[in-house]
Design an enzyme around this catalytic site. Sequence first.
Site, PDB file in Angstrom:
ATOM      1  N   LYS A 155       0.843  -1.196   0.000  1.00  0.00           N
ATOM      2  CA  LYS A 155       0.000   0.000   0.000  1.00  0.00           C
ATOM      3  C   LYS A 155       0.882   1.251   0.000  1.00  0.00           C
ATOM      4  O   LYS A 155       0.993   1.965   0.998  1.00  0.00           O
ATOM      5  CB  LYS A 155      -0.957  -0.015   1.200  1.00  0.00           C
ATOM      6  CG  LYS A 155      -2.115  -0.994   0.994  1.00  0.00           C
ATOM      7  CD  LYS A 155      -3.125  -0.958   2.123  1.00  0.00           C
ATOM      8  CE  LYS A 155      -4.076   0.195   2.081  1.00  0.00           C
ATOM      9  NZ  LYS A 155      -5.069   0.150   0.995  1.00  0.00           N
TER      10      LYS A 155
HETATM   11  N1  PMP Z   1      -6.519  -3.710  -3.537  1.00  0.00           N
HETATM   12  C1  PMP Z   1      -6.242  -2.412  -3.328  1.00  0.00           C
HETATM   13  C2  PMP Z   1      -5.560  -1.640  -4.406  1.00  0.00           C
HETATM   14  C3  PMP Z   1      -6.603  -1.803  -2.112  1.00  0.00           C
HETATM   15  O1  PMP Z   1      -6.328  -0.515  -1.907  1.00  0.00           O
HETATM   16  C4  PMP Z   1      -7.280  -2.564  -1.141  1.00  0.00           C
HETATM   17  C5  PMP Z   1      -7.715  -1.913   0.142  1.00  0.00           C
HETATM   18  N2  PMP Z   1      -6.749  -1.996   1.142  1.00  0.00           N
HETATM   19  C6  PMP Z   1      -7.539  -3.923  -1.407  1.00  0.00           C
HETATM   20  C7  PMP Z   1      -7.135  -4.454  -2.613  1.00  0.00           C
HETATM   21  C8  PMP Z   1      -8.165  -4.804  -0.383  1.00  0.00           C
HETATM   22  O2  PMP Z   1      -7.226  -5.063   0.630  1.00  0.00           O
HETATM   23  P1  PMP Z   1      -7.661  -5.408   2.127  1.00  0.00           P
HETATM   24  O3  PMP Z   1      -8.633  -6.507   2.023  1.00  0.00           O
HETATM   25  O4  PMP Z   1      -6.403  -5.810   2.780  1.00  0.00           O
HETATM   26  O5  PMP Z   1      -8.264  -4.175   2.678  1.00  0.00           O
END
Ligand code: PMP
Length: 304
Positions: A155
């Site tokens: 992220k």
């Molecule tokens: N892909 C992206 C690009 C994201 O920003 C997110 C949100 N965090 C997700 C997938 C989903 O990830 P998570 O389930 O860990 O929130």
Amino acid sequence: MAPFAHINNQFVPLDEAKISIRTNALHYGTGIFEGIRAYWNARRTQLFVFKMAEHYERLLRNCRVLRLRVGKDVKELCDITLELLRKNQHREDAYIRPLAYVSSEGLGPKLVGYETGFAIYTIPLGDYLDTSTGIKVGVSSWRRISDNSIPARCKVTGGYVNSALAKTEAIEQGFDEAIFLTQDGYVSEGSAENIFLIRGGTLITPDLSADILEGITRQVLMELSREELGLEVIERSVGRSELYLCDEAFLCGTGAQVSPIIEVDRRPLSNGKIGPLTAKIQQLYFQVVKAEHEKYQHWCTPVY
Ligand code: PMP
């Protein structure tokens, strides 16, 4: 009561959690962030943070890529988060946003010789995407950033320029969300969500080499679908046309939760209604995150 934030080892009123316009990360996107949800359980009059340790483990792993040094371990980060939520007295669903960033004011994009800043704020948050009637998505003309340019697995704040371009295009074309393809043309993910398709009762999701975030919700749903619903789950390359051919599809993420897709590029899925397996998975997910499923209580940390 004014909300608090946590910045550089202190709790301060949110209004006072300010940074300089010279901050390196503001100019070069040199930060790592997280998004964590806390769910208010009215029946138990308790707020539960979902998969908190996993989010901080990912944050600290991601920080290694950007050479950021938060100087705290997972336990300390969880304790700060719980204290912040208590200070902010949330009695509704809330979202927690931790951010590690290059806080130095030096000019130039690099990752060495700079200081790391760290901050957390919390806000009340309902649905990020619709979860009740389903969403319409469009394949983006913007391709997903590849692992050898900006790793989408992590992220990284700067990587979200890619998401912002795709999401904006999608909104302006009348869609609710964008679907990225990889540089090679395979299905990757949404602008801030992972994606699942369902074909013949089997869940299919792009594997980790498809330039996707290593999503925590994705992992949770694979486990719940296998363990509780007895479904087969396959991680593999997904072709664009499968988005049109599948029986059902949904997006998932901490923010998005389980968001059913009812249309892709103007082609209806499951007759333009929420698919039956998607509905089951969504129902189970909400039960688990709200700490209403006995077996998965340990994924939910009580705040009060
Ligand atoms: N892909 C992206 C690009 C994201 O920003 C997110 C949100 N965090 C997700 C997938 C989903 O990830 P998570 O389930 O860990 O929130």
